[in-house]
Every structure is written in C-alpha cells, then in structure tokens.
Design an enzyme around this catalytic site. Structure first.
Site, mmCIF file in Angstrom:
data_model
loop_
_atom_site.group_PDB
_atom_site.id
_atom_site.type_symbol
_atom_site.label_atom_id
_atom_site.label_comp_id
_atom_site.label_asym_id
_atom_site.label_seq_id
_atom_site.Cartn_x
_atom_site.Cartn_y
_atom_site.Cartn_z
ATOM 1 N N CYS A 1 57.189 -39.517 -18.707
ATOM 2 C CA CYS A 1 56.389 -39.345 -19.838
ATOM 3 C C CYS A 1 56.892 -38.215 -20.658
ATOM 4 C CB CYS A 1 55.021 -39.417 -19.667
ATOM 5 S SG CYS A 1 53.927 -40.879 -18.944
ATOM 6 N N HIS B 1 52.585 -36.014 -26.561
ATOM 7 C CA HIS B 1 52.680 -37.310 -25.789
ATOM 8 C C HIS B 1 51.203 -38.000 -25.976
ATOM 9 C CE1 HIS B 1 53.068 -40.229 -22.894
ATOM 10 N NE2 HIS B 1 52.322 -39.451 -21.789
ATOM 11 N N ASN C 1 49.464 -45.544 -24.028
ATOM 12 C CA ASN C 1 50.391 -44.600 -23.323
ATOM 13 C C ASN C 1 51.722 -45.481 -23.145
ATOM 14 O OD1 ASN C 1 51.961 -42.779 -21.769
ATOM 15 N ND2 ASN C 1 50.440 -42.305 -20.298
HETATM 16 O O1 UT7 Z 1 51.430 -40.181 -19.500
HETATM 17 C C1 UT7 Z 1 51.182 -39.557 -17.985
HETATM 18 C C2 UT7 Z 1 50.300 -38.621 -17.821
HETATM 19 N N1 UT7 Z 1 48.991 -39.359 -17.820
HETATM 20 C C3 UT7 Z 1 47.996 -38.805 -18.004
HETATM 21 O O2 UT7 Z 1 48.030 -37.998 -18.711
HETATM 22 C C4 UT7 Z 1 46.661 -39.581 -17.532
HETATM 23 C C5 UT7 Z 1 45.663 -38.427 -17.157
HETATM 24 N N2 UT7 Z 1 44.402 -38.717 -16.493
HETATM 25 C C6 UT7 Z 1 43.426 -39.675 -17.412
HETATM 26 O O3 UT7 Z 1 43.796 -39.542 -18.784
HETATM 27 C C7 UT7 Z 1 42.173 -39.859 -17.036
HETATM 28 O O4 UT7 Z 1 42.124 -39.234 -15.820
HETATM 29 C C8 UT7 Z 1 41.817 -41.269 -16.875
HETATM 30 C C9 UT7 Z 1 41.651 -41.761 -18.395
HETATM 31 C C10 UT7 Z 1 42.950 -42.061 -16.077
HETATM 32 C C11 UT7 Z 1 40.629 -41.666 -16.035
HETATM 33 O O5 UT7 Z 1 39.509 -40.681 -16.899
HETATM 34 P P1 UT7 Z 1 38.603 -39.912 -15.971
HETATM 35 O O6 UT7 Z 1 37.519 -39.517 -16.887
HETATM 36 O O7 UT7 Z 1 39.372 -38.939 -15.297
HETATM 37 O O8 UT7 Z 1 37.842 -40.909 -14.985
HETATM 38 P P2 UT7 Z 1 37.773 -40.773 -13.505
HETATM 39 O O9 UT7 Z 1 39.174 -41.368 -13.057
HETATM 40 O O10 UT7 Z 1 37.150 -39.715 -12.827
HETATM 41 O O11 UT7 Z 1 36.917 -42.078 -13.180
HETATM 42 C C12 UT7 Z 1 35.428 -42.137 -13.422
HETATM 43 C C13 UT7 Z 1 34.846 -43.430 -13.020
HETATM 44 C C14 UT7 Z 1 34.965 -43.720 -11.626
HETATM 45 O O12 UT7 Z 1 34.057 -44.351 -10.917
HETATM 46 P P3 UT7 Z 1 32.971 -43.408 -10.089
HETATM 47 O O13 UT7 Z 1 33.750 -43.037 -8.864
HETATM 48 O O14 UT7 Z 1 32.957 -42.402 -10.856
HETATM 49 O O15 UT7 Z 1 31.816 -44.389 -9.632
HETATM 50 C C15 UT7 Z 1 36.156 -44.927 -11.689
HETATM 51 O O16 UT7 Z 1 36.232 -45.693 -10.650
HETATM 52 O O17 UT7 Z 1 35.336 -44.410 -13.899
HETATM 53 C C16 UT7 Z 1 35.619 -45.492 -13.009
HETATM 54 N N3 UT7 Z 1 36.863 -45.966 -13.420
HETATM 55 C C17 UT7 Z 1 36.474 -47.029 -14.544
HETATM 56 N N4 UT7 Z 1 35.465 -47.977 -14.916
HETATM 57 C C18 UT7 Z 1 35.527 -48.795 -15.835
HETATM 58 C C19 UT7 Z 1 38.257 -45.914 -13.680
HETATM 59 N N5 UT7 Z 1 38.873 -46.750 -14.515
HETATM 60 C C20 UT7 Z 1 37.926 -47.661 -14.878
HETATM 61 C C21 UT7 Z 1 37.882 -48.628 -15.840
HETATM 62 N N6 UT7 Z 1 36.945 -49.213 -16.370
HETATM 63 N N7 UT7 Z 1 39.046 -49.141 -16.461
#
Ligand code: UT7
Length: 323
Positions: A114, A250, A280
């Site tokens: 990225c 980005h 992304n």
């Molecule tokens: O380009 C390269 C660099 N990449 C990035 O910069 C990405 C960096 N990371 C992010 O943007 C975020 O961490 C994400 C968008 C990937 C995730 O957001 P988050 O606020 O960190 O969510 P999380 O991973 O803590 O997940 C929260 C909850 C989890 O459920 P529990 O464990 O709280 O019950 C996940 O299982 O959301 C759940 N979850 C979803 N729910 C519905 C994860 N993906 C989904 C989904 N739909 N698609």
C-alpha cells in the site's frame, strides 16, 4: 539551481463494475452499516474477468499522457507500483511500455504494497534528479480483488481495483520549497511487522495466496506512523502543517485518514478523500486520489501536497510535492 521532478500530467482508471456494500450482505455475515461505520467505504470497483493490472495501468497511463500532451514514445522511464502483477515476470511495467508504444525507455515494477506509490514516486524523482531520465511515468495499479478470501469478512469488504498515473518531467528550480515538483521524501520499513499484513502464497510456495491482515494492529501502526512520516518529510524542508494545501493520503480507512489529519494539524477540508467510492486500492489509491482531486477542482497548480501511506512490510512513507 536544483533539478525538480514536476507533475505534467495525471490520470486514472477504474474498472466498470461497481460493487456496493450491499452485495457483500448476500454472502457474508456483514452489513452496509458495519462497513461504512468501521471503514468509510460505500463502493469499490472490481476488474472484469480477464482484465489485468497492466490493462488498468495502461488506461491510467494513457490518460496521464493525454493530460500532459505527450505520447508514449516521449517517456524515458516507467515505474509501476503494484503487488498484483499480471505475471510472475516480465514486469507489468514492460507490458504497459509496449501498450503505450514506448520502445526507447526502460520500465520496471516496484513492490511496497500500500506504500508502493510513495516508494515509486521517490524512485522516479531520484531518476530525474540524478539525470537518468527526463520524463518518467509513475503508476500505481492493483487488482486486489484477485487475492481476497471471500469467506473472510474482516478483509474482503475493504479492498478494490484501480489505477492512477503521473507524468513527471525534469525542470530547473531555485532549490527552495517554493519550487514546483517533488520537494522531500521520507521512506521507512520494518520487517519485524511482516506478519501483520501479508499474502499467504507466492512463487516459491507455488500458489497465489490470499491477503491476511491483523486489522486492529495495522490500524494502530497506521495512526502512529502516518502523521510521523508526513511531519518528517515536511520538517526536512522547513515546512509545517500550516503550509499544506492538500493532504493526499493512502485511502484505507476514513478513521485512519481523520486521525492522521488531526495529528498533523490539518483540517479535513484540506484532505482529499476518495475511500468511500474506491475502497482500499493499495498502491493505486494515492494517484487515484491525485487525479480525482484535480478533476474535482481541489488540487491546483502551485498547491503544496503531502502524500502518506502505510502497508504490508510494514512499509510506510511520505512525499511532499508542489503541484
Ligand atoms: O492499506 C494497508 C493498511 N491497512 C489498513 O490500514 C487497515 C487497518 N485496519 C482497519 O482499517 C480496521 O482495523 C478494520 C476496518 C480492518 C476493522 O475495524 P476495527 O474497528 O478494527 O474492527 P475489529 O477488527 O476490532 O472488529 C470488530 C468486530 C469484531 O467482532 P467482535 O470480536 O467484536 O465480536 C469482528 O469480528 O467487528 C467484526 N467484524 C465484522 N462485522 C461485520 C469484522 N469484520 C466485519 C464485517 N462485518 N465485515
């Protein structure tokens, strides 16, 4: 007097097929509301069957050449940032070279995931500053839809396909931050974090593999490192947040973009945001945002721009340029 790599043209290409969040609701335990609130993404584009990264890159390159009023044969070097090359070899850049009718220059790919476009722009600038090229086409192009695990809701809803390109040309500047062109670069990587974001396949393992990401951890690093690298690049030339006309980040997540802008001290009305419509697109996201930002009338000649990106590696960096 200083040789500067000045932007002469910009262009982009997005595949025809637009995929709204609702489409993921049909086969995954997810919602439009979760995707929008956690990432800011509403739509992304996916390449058609048979449409490759070099096809996307060629469309973007031709648009940038047309914007610059140049032909493919006018270009000395083509630097293509991608992690989703058409083939193991030759480079996708050489495919673009052929497609734009260039036989006199040289072409190669760069892979910093990225952060790829920031690394490619830095390399293109170095070619121009060192006199190895006068006109360089620098492209970011990706088909991340090819490396998604469609059963992993935490990653497959986030990425999209696309391409953007710049034509850079050598121009003599006064050597001050008032010059047009690339003014400052800061590049970094730390392989100790290589397991936070990777593809679990490759040539040596005889598979294509799928993208794997520890989202929360990458998020934490992004929020910490992006403002830092942008500050470093600005400080190198004695500039600060108050001098910045546009941050062109980005486009991974609106929450990362907002938090970085806050840390940088730049208000959101001076940040180019495209993540809602592109998702992304990895190395393509910054040149796409540059092209769309110019099209919207946001980015104008003479504006001071800061680009910043982070991705797999981890690799991250920033380029400051005057448009
Ligand atoms: O380009 C390269 C660099 N990449 C990035 O910069 C990405 C960096 N990371 C992010 O943007 C975020 O961490 C994400 C968008 C990937 C995730 O957001 P988050 O606020 O960190 O969510 P999380 O991973 O803590 O997940 C929260 C909850 C989890 O459920 P529990 O464990 O709280 O019950 C996940 O299982 O959301 C759940 N979850 C979803 N729910 C519905 C994860 N993906 C989904 C989904 N739909 N698609």
């Amino acid at each position: 007097m200083t040789v500067r790599a000045v932007v002469k043209g910009v262009g982009h290409y997005l595949p025809e097929r637009i995929v709204p969040n609702a489409e993921f609701e049909t086969f995954l335990d997810t919602t439009d509301d979760w995707i929008q609130s956690r990432s800011g993404i509403k739509n992304r584009h996916f390449a058609a069957e048979g449409e490759t990264t070099s096809d996307l890159a060629t469309h973007a390159a031709n648009a940038a050449l047309a914007d610059a009023g140049l032909q493919g044969s006018d270009i000395d070097a083509i630097v293509l940032a991608t992690s989703t090359a058409d083939l193991t070899f030759p480079s996708s850049a050489t495919k673009v070279q052929h497609a734009i009718g260039n036989t006199n220059g040289y072409a190669f790919d760069i892979q910093a995931v990225c952060a790829g476009f920031v690394f490619a722009l830095s390399n293109a600038n170095a070619l121009i500053a060192s006199g190895q090229a006068e006109r360089v086409l620098v492209i970011g192009a990706e088909t991340f839809s090819r490396i998604m695990d469609w059963t992993d809701r935490s990653t497959c809803v986030l990425f999209g396909d696309g391409a953007g390109a710049l034509v850079l040309e050598a121009e003599t500047g006064a050597g001050t931050s008032a010059d047009r062109g690339v003014l400052s670069v800061d590049l970094n990587s730390d392989g100790s974090h290589r397991n936070l974001l990777y593809v679990d396949g490759g040539v040596s393992t005889q598979s294509t593999g799928h993208l794997r990401m520890e989202g929360q951890e990458v998020f934490r690093h992004a929020v910490e490192k992006l403002a830092q690298t942008a500050h470093t690049a600005l400080n190198k030339i004695g500039l600060g947040a108050g001098d910045v006309d546009w941050v062109v980040p980005h486009q991974a997540n609106i929450r990362i973009i907002k938090s970085t802008a806050r840390k940088l001290g730049v208000p959101m009305d001076r940040v180019v945001v495209t993540v809602e419509n592109h998702g992304n697109t990895s190395a393509a996201s910054i040149p796409l945002a540059l092209s769309v930002g110019k099209e919207r009338g946001q980015i104008k000649q003479g504006d001071l721009l800061v680009t910043e990106a982070i991705g797999g590696g981890l690799a991250w960096g920033s380029v400051v340029l005057r448009w």
